[in-house]
Design a protein around this motif. Structure first.
Motif, PDB file in Angstrom:
ATOM      1  N   ILE A 582       0.835  -1.324   0.119  1.00 49.54           N
ATOM      2  CA  ILE A 582      -0.109   0.027   0.001  1.00 49.54           C
ATOM      3  C   ILE A 582       0.748   1.230   0.135  1.00 49.54           C
ATOM      4  O   ILE A 582       1.758   1.403   0.640  1.00 49.54           O
ATOM      5  CB  ILE A 582      -0.933   0.068   1.177  1.00 49.54           C
ATOM      6  CG1 ILE A 582      -1.762  -1.263   1.447  1.00 49.54           C
ATOM      7  CG2 ILE A 582      -1.963   1.102   1.297  1.00 49.54           C
ATOM      8  CD1 ILE A 582      -2.457  -1.450   2.629  1.00 49.54           C
ATOM      9  N   LEU A 583       0.441   2.063  -0.847  1.00 47.70           N
ATOM     10  CA  LEU A 583       1.482   3.483  -1.182  1.00 47.70           C
ATOM     11  C   LEU A 583       0.546   4.711  -0.813  1.00 47.70           C
ATOM     12  O   LEU A 583      -0.580   4.682  -1.696  1.00 47.70           O
ATOM     13  CB  LEU A 583       2.218   3.435  -2.259  1.00 47.70           C
ATOM     14  CG  LEU A 583       2.969   2.033  -2.823  1.00 47.70           C
ATOM     15  CD1 LEU A 583       3.741   2.396  -4.167  1.00 47.70           C
ATOM     16  CD2 LEU A 583       4.380   2.245  -1.608  1.00 47.70           C
ATOM     17  N   GLN A 584       0.723   5.460  -0.113  1.00 47.38           N
ATOM     18  CA  GLN A 584       0.065   6.500   0.166  1.00 47.38           C
ATOM     19  C   GLN A 584       0.642   7.738   0.740  1.00 47.38           C
ATOM     20  O   GLN A 584       1.560   7.940   1.453  1.00 47.38           O
ATOM     21  CB  GLN A 584      -1.033   5.871   1.596  1.00 47.38           C
ATOM     22  CG  GLN A 584      -1.821   7.135   1.970  1.00 47.38           C
ATOM     23  CD  GLN A 584      -3.208   7.331   1.008  1.00 47.38           C
ATOM     24  OE1 GLN A 584      -3.565   6.287   0.762  1.00 47.38           O
ATOM     25  NE2 GLN A 584      -3.371   8.525   0.885  1.00 47.38           N
ATOM     26  N   GLY A 585       0.025   8.901   0.074  1.00 45.69           N
ATOM     27  CA  GLY A 585       0.393  10.336   0.448  1.00 45.69           C
ATOM     28  C   GLY A 585       0.021  10.562   1.672  1.00 45.69           C
ATOM     29  O   GLY A 585      -1.168  10.476   1.924  1.00 45.69           O
ATOM     30  N   LYS A 586       0.764  10.915   2.722  1.00 48.65           N
ATOM     31  CA  LYS A 586       0.268  11.325   4.026  1.00 48.65           C
ATOM     32  C   LYS A 586      -0.837  12.440   4.390  1.00 48.65           C
ATOM     33  O   LYS A 586      -1.226  12.380   5.219  1.00 48.65           O
ATOM     34  CB  LYS A 586       1.423  11.333   5.182  1.00 48.65           C
ATOM     35  CG  LYS A 586       1.321  11.130   6.497  1.00 48.65           C
ATOM     36  CD  LYS A 586       2.435  10.993   7.417  1.00 48.65           C
ATOM     37  CE  LYS A 586       2.028  10.656   8.918  1.00 48.65           C
ATOM     38  NZ  LYS A 586       3.341  10.606   9.615  1.00 48.65           N
ATOM     39  N   GLU A 587      -0.499  13.397   3.189  1.00 48.18           N
ATOM     40  CA  GLU A 587      -1.490  14.523   3.575  1.00 48.18           C
ATOM     41  C   GLU A 587      -2.448  14.493   2.424  1.00 48.18           C
ATOM     42  O   GLU A 587      -2.809  15.324   1.937  1.00 48.18           O
ATOM     43  CB  GLU A 587      -0.546  15.954   3.401  1.00 48.18           C
ATOM     44  CG  GLU A 587       0.470  15.886   4.237  1.00 48.18           C
ATOM     45  CD  GLU A 587       0.010  15.711   5.826  1.00 48.18           C
ATOM     46  OE1 GLU A 587      -1.084  16.261   6.133  1.00 48.18           O
ATOM     47  OE2 GLU A 587       0.798  15.362   6.566  1.00 48.18           O
ATOM     48  N   ASP A 588      -2.607  13.083   1.710  1.00 49.77           N
ATOM     49  CA  ASP A 588      -3.591  13.262   0.729  1.00 49.77           C
ATOM     50  C   ASP A 588      -5.161  13.515   1.362  1.00 49.77           C
ATOM     51  O   ASP A 588      -5.488  12.782   2.455  1.00 49.77           O
ATOM     52  CB  ASP A 588      -3.878  11.880   0.282  1.00 49.77           C
ATOM     53  CG  ASP A 588      -4.796  11.383  -0.865  1.00 49.77           C
ATOM     54  OD1 ASP A 588      -5.417  12.303  -1.228  1.00 49.77           O
ATOM     55  OD2 ASP A 588      -4.420  10.373  -1.441  1.00 49.77           O
ATOM     56  N   GLU A 589      -5.792  14.524   0.797  1.00 50.52           N
ATOM     57  CA  GLU A 589      -7.031  14.822   1.251  1.00 50.52           C
ATOM     58  C   GLU A 589      -8.173  14.441   0.169  1.00 50.52           C
ATOM     59  O   GLU A 589      -9.646  14.490   0.247  1.00 50.52           O
ATOM     60  CB  GLU A 589      -7.195  16.445   1.134  1.00 50.52           C
ATOM     61  CG  GLU A 589      -6.391  17.074   2.373  1.00 50.52           C
ATOM     62  CD  GLU A 589      -6.801  16.746   3.712  1.00 50.52           C
ATOM     63  OE1 GLU A 589      -7.859  15.824   3.898  1.00 50.52           O
ATOM     64  OE2 GLU A 589      -6.288  17.377   4.595  1.00 50.52           O
TER      65      GLU A 589
END
Length: 668
Positions: A582-589
């Motif tokens: 799982i790859l995810q931007g931490k500040e993804d809104e």
């Protein structure tokens, strides 16, 4: 001759045209060319001049030591204005096309986000950020002092946040004019809304602008017309949920713009408004789909519009008659065209495909005599060549019948089957396969290692007609996953694909990869990027989920919680056996990290499937596309290593792994 295979580090070599502009004064385009900068872990962009007849070599206009973007010729073709961060905040600079030192002409405290020359070349129409007091709840509240970034964030409307920006209600984007000679600026708009785009009338006496609505629900946009000093502002569009990119016809009769009726609809149509009568009509029909952010170019006689259309997964340059809407194809091909610019006797455009890098092209105004003008990515041609093709597949239509869908197949040119396969599902779902290297730098790397990329446009995809896109409503995953599996089975029967299968995708593509985990045992590896995993919580935590999810899922303005639960990947996640990254931007809104966290925790607690999650600090929804180069490199490496590692190992139907001496994924 090719000398090397594609590698992860090639991501740092790509040069992309971010923007392009031309005017009728001559046949020269100015482009902003962007590339990663390793030392700063950021990007730099350079302005380039390209003669569109190919009579001279292109040449750089700026040094490329900052981010210079959005270049715009003056109407007489004697000057170029552009936005640059060389002074800190983004401001407007002027430079002459023969070179020399650029001169800063704007000094806005909130910087400049966009601008346009006035017809007489004396002023700019621009947008800038204005600080406001969120405690005023929409009342006039311009602040003289910067707001404390640690102050409480009061929320009184939707939207209150935006991906890549964060909290919205302490700032507004408003419209200004700037006198180039004196430097005097004037604010034209004020209120609890934001201006998205604007344009001058041909005589310079009026302006048209797209702005958000006021009140509790402020995500809808509409067109407004005002005098050039901002006075006598009146709303021009009412029925449309979204209206953007307005362009005035040279005779002043029409304003063309892109938009749609439903606020959650991602598919943009073309519209004509008559600013004097207030009449608004659709141009070209309901199934005509404009490429998002496409520029609109009027012919000098106001009888035609040139623009980019999305057609069956491609992006083509067309002209439409006004007001009849008759369509004429100008530039097409098995590729996707990007921005366009119209000069005196030539048109410029950039394009790329699954087996060719982004370059700049030009053609006559009628589309003839096309030629490629740039050699921005010569490194690509030093690699072993790729082969990309569109294939048609017979798949179940979800209603008991069969239908035909498209899928791009991309592989190394000399590779023979059977091959391991990575299925890459596009976002949306009302979108289509994006062929850009910027978004998929792992494709050529895996192709060089013997893999086949399968990039489908299954039911729900846009650019294939409204019925095809909207049939997926209420059936996310239920209709499109069987189509993906049917494509794989066809490729296996053909001898192109073997049993080493992996799936990936971002946003809705991340949803599909997560959905597949609990609904089939076909994939040996999965990479889930910025996903939707729980539709009920996404509705309330995404910056746009509260209006886009109900529309895309059910065609309604409000959420259907029963349908949301049924279609959430989390509902069946305990059945997962596929090793998942799982790859995810931490500040993804847009698809907040709680979506990835819930998936990760559930896989770790309810299954024995190997699972890892990577969070990118400060990264937004597009962190793997245009985030820090170091983050993008990290993501490409992890995707390549994950699918290669796990695709070699058959799934254990009991949930464990046959590898590692039969140990569980937690080592027990």
């Amino acid at each position: 001759m090719p000398t090397a295979s594609f590698g992860v580090e090639d991501l740092l070599l790509e040069q992309r045209i971010d923007d392009i502009h031309a005017v009728s004064a001559h046949d020269v385009a100015v482009c902003a060319v962007k590339c990663p900068h390793r030392d700063s872990d950021g990007y730099r962009s350079t302005l380039w001049l390209f003669p569109l007849d190919g009579s001279a070599e292109p040449r750089p206009l700026t040094a490329g030591t900052s981010q210079d973007r959005q270049p715009r010729w003056s109407p007489d073709g004697n000057r170029i204005a552009f936005i640059s961060d060389r002074a800190g905040l983004n401001q407007v600079f002027l430079i002459r096309p023969d070179g020399g030192e650029a001169r800063q002409i704007s000094f806005f405290k909130g910087g400049v986000s966009a601008f346009e020359w006035s017809p007489d070349g004396r002023r700019l129409l621009l947008t800038s950020i204005v600080d406001v007091d969120p405690e005023a709840r929409g009342a006039p509240s311009k602040l003289d002092q910067p707001r404390d970034t640690d102050a409480p964030e009061v929320v009184w409307r939707l939207p209150y946040k935006l991906d890549g920006v964060g909290y919205l209600l302490a700032q507004q984007i408003h419209l200004f004019t700037l006198d180039i000679a004196s430097g005097e600026d004037r604010q034209l708009t004020q209120g609890a809304f934001e201006v998205r785009s604007a344009a001058w009338s041909p005589d310079g006496r009026r302006v048209v602008y797209s702005r958000t609505r006021e009140g509790r629900l402020a995500h809808r946009t509409g067109l407004w017309v005002a005098d050039a000093d901002g006075g006598h502002a009146r709303q021009l569009t009412h029925e449309q949920g979204n209206a953007s990119a307005p362009r005035w016809s040279p005779d002043g009769r029409w304003i063309a713009f892109t938009g749609n009726i439903d606020e959650g609809d991602a598919k943009m149509q073309l519209w004509l408004a008559e600013p004097d009568s207030g009449q608004v009509r659709m141009l070209g029909g309901d199934d005509l789909e404009v490429v998002p952010s496409s520029s609109l170019y009027w012919s000098t006689d106001s009888a035609q519009l040139r623009l980019l259309l999305a057609q069956r997964g491609r992006q083509h340059l067309v002209s439409l008659s006004v007001p009849g809407g008759e369509r004429r194809l100008l530039v097409d091909g098995e590729r996707q065209l990007g921005g366009i610019a119209v000069a005196r006797s030539r048109m410029a455009f950039f394009w790329e495909s699954g087996d060719a890098p982004l370059e700049l092209g030009a053609a006559d105004l009628d589309g003839r005599h096309e030629q490629t003008l740039s050699r921005l990515n010569t490194w690509w041609h030093e690699r072993e060549p790729l082969h990309a093709e569109v294939r048609h597949f017979q798949v179940p239509d979800g209603k008991g019948g069969m239908e035909q869908v498209d899928a791009w197949l991309i592989r190394a040119r000399d590779t023979q089957g059977p091959m391991p396969v990575l299925v890459d599902v596009h976002g949306g779902p009302a979108s289509y396969a994006d062929l850009s290297f910027q978004n998929h730098a792992f494709w050529p790397v895996l192709c060089a290692r013997g893999w086949l990329m399968v990039v489908p446009n299954t039911v729900g995809s846009s650019s294939y007609g409204r019925e095809f896109a909207e049939r997926l409503r209420g059936h996310w995953g239920e209709y499109d996953l069987p189509q993906i599996l049917a494509i794989i089975e066809a490729l296996q029967r053909e001898g192109l694909a073997d049993e080493r299968l992996a799936i990936t995708g971002s946003s809705y593509g991340g949803y599909m990869a997560a959905w597949a985990l609990g609904h089939c045992r076909v994939f040996r590896a999965a990479v889930v990027c910025a996903p939707v995993t729980n539709l009920e919580t996404h509705y309330g935590t995404s910056d746009s989920g509260y209006y886009s999810d109900p529309y895309d899922m059910c065609g309604t303005p409000r959420i259907d919680r029963e349908t949301s639960r049924r279609l959430s990947p989390m509902t069946e996640i305990e059945r997962a056996r596929t090793p998942t990254l799982i790859l995810q931007g931490k500040e993804d809104e847009r698809c907040p990290k709680c979506q990835s966290e819930e998936l990760f925790v559930s896989l770790m607690r309810a299954t024995d499937a190997p699972c890892e999650m990577v969070l990118y600090p400060g990264g937004d929804h597009h962190v793997l596309k245009d985030g820090k180069p170091s983050f993008r490199l990290d993501g490409v490496r992890r995707i390549v290593e994950w699918v290669q590692r796990w695709a070699e190992q058959p799934l254990d139907p009991d949930g464990g792994r046959e590898a590692n001496g039969g140990q569980r994924s937690d080592g027990q």
